[in-house]
Design a protein around this motif. Structure first.
Motif, PDB file in Angstrom:
ATOM      1  N   THR A 230       0.838  -1.204   0.000  1.00 38.99           N
ATOM      2  CA  THR A 230       0.000   0.000   0.000  1.00 38.99           C
ATOM      3  C   THR A 230       0.872   1.253   0.000  1.00 38.99           C
TER       4      THR A 230
ATOM      5  N   SER B  13       2.463   1.719  -3.494  1.00 42.86           N
ATOM      6  CA  SER B  13       1.500   2.171  -4.503  1.00 42.86           C
ATOM      7  C   SER B  13       1.103   3.626  -4.258  1.00 42.86           C
ATOM      8  N   GLN B  14       0.948   4.002  -3.004  1.00 42.23           N
ATOM      9  CA  GLN B  14       0.598   5.391  -2.709  1.00 42.23           C
ATOM     10  C   GLN B  14       1.754   6.330  -3.049  1.00 42.23           C
ATOM     11  N   ARG B  15       2.985   5.857  -2.849  1.00 42.00           N
ATOM     12  CA  ARG B  15       4.139   6.678  -3.181  1.00 42.00           C
ATOM     13  C   ARG B  15       4.203   6.917  -4.692  1.00 42.00           C
ATOM     14  N   ASP B  16       3.938   5.850  -5.482  1.00 40.74           N
ATOM     15  CA  ASP B  16       3.926   5.998  -6.937  1.00 40.74           C
ATOM     16  C   ASP B  16       2.794   6.924  -7.381  1.00 40.74           C
ATOM     17  N   GLU B  17       1.643   6.780  -6.755  1.00 36.91           N
ATOM     18  CA  GLU B  17       0.510   7.635  -7.092  1.00 36.91           C
ATOM     19  C   GLU B  17       0.818   9.092  -6.744  1.00 36.91           C
ATOM     20  N   LEU B  18       1.479   9.311  -5.630  1.00 36.86           N
ATOM     21  CA  LEU B  18       1.861  10.662  -5.235  1.00 36.86           C
ATOM     22  C   LEU B  18       2.831  11.273  -6.240  1.00 36.86           C
TER      23      LEU B  18
ATOM     24  N   ALA C 238       3.040  10.516  -9.412  1.00 33.25           N
ATOM     25  CA  ALA C 238       2.264  10.826 -10.621  1.00 33.25           C
ATOM     26  C   ALA C 238       1.452  12.101 -10.426  1.00 33.25           C
ATOM     27  N   GLN C 239       0.874  12.284  -9.247  1.00 35.87           N
ATOM     28  CA  GLN C 239       0.089  13.497  -8.972  1.00 35.87           C
ATOM     29  C   GLN C 239       0.991  14.735  -8.986  1.00 35.87           C
ATOM     30  N   GLU C 240       2.202  14.600  -8.449  1.00 34.04           N
ATOM     31  CA  GLU C 240       3.133  15.737  -8.451  1.00 34.04           C
ATOM     32  C   GLU C 240       3.511  16.113  -9.885  1.00 34.04           C
TER      33      GLU C 240
ATOM     34  N   GLN D 240       1.697  15.581 -12.573  1.00 35.09           N
ATOM     35  CA  GLN D 240       0.510  16.195 -13.188  1.00 35.09           C
ATOM     36  C   GLN D 240       0.327  17.628 -12.688  1.00 35.09           C
TER      37      GLN D 240
END
Length: 182
Positions: A90, A93-98, A100-102, A104
């Motif tokens: 978890t 995955s949250q680190r990768d999502e973060l 990607a958000q940065e 974007q």
């Protein structure tokens, strides 16, 4: 004298233990004595010896053999690994999502800057008029618009392959069998 203690003729204190609190062997011995069965007696006055109890190979925790200890240890390691795996997955995955958000967010900030610059440009009335003339073809009243169309040269036909004479492949093959050249 304290309660529960009695002294024998030699002056040593001996503790009286109720029968329910005696070890199993002592109860068994006293039960056999009551029934008239006696164990063979050793030397008189010699202390009674307990028979040798087989010792386990380990004196470790919970009296487990080394194989069982290894199995329990392996089981504990697996349980710990599984209990750590889900939160770790978890987290990753949250680190990768973060990330990607940065990325974007950075792209959107660049886009916002470009749009603000474009807004500044369109706040000038001369720029708006130039855009309307160029993109929409607007003219002022009284002006005559002229549209110039430049003729385009026709595209040259694609070059033919060196062996392409316009003859179908099967005729070329038949000609090669017959020995004819086209």
């Amino acid at each position: 004298m304290p309660a529960g203690r009695a002294s024998d003729s030699q002056g040593r204190g001996e503790r009286k233990v109720p029968p329910s609190r005696r070890p199993v062997r002592a109860r068994r011995d006293s039960a056999q004595a009551k029934q008239g069965q006696r164990k063979p007696a050793g030397k008189p006055g010699a202390p009674k010896r307990r028979p040798a109890r087989p010792r386990s190979s380990t004196g470790g925790a919970f009296q487990l053999s080394s194989t069982r200890r290894a199995a329990v240890l392996a089981l504990l390691v697996c349980v710990m690994a599984l209990s750590v795996a889900v939160p770790l997955r978890t987290y990753l995955s949250q680190r990768d999502e973060l990330a990607a958000q940065e990325t974007q967010r950075a792209e959107l900030e660049v886009q916002v800057r470009q749009l603000e610059q474009r807004k500044q440009e369109l706040s000038d009335p001369e720029q708006v008029e130039a855009e309307a003339r160029a993109r929409l073809g607007y003219v002022r009243p009284g002006e005559t618009p002229y549209i110039v169309e430049v003729p385009q040269a026709p595209a040259p036909p694609p070059p033919r392959a060196p062996g392409d004479d316009g003859v179908p492949w099967y005729e070329e093959m038949w000609n090669s069998v017959l020995g004819k050249e086209s």
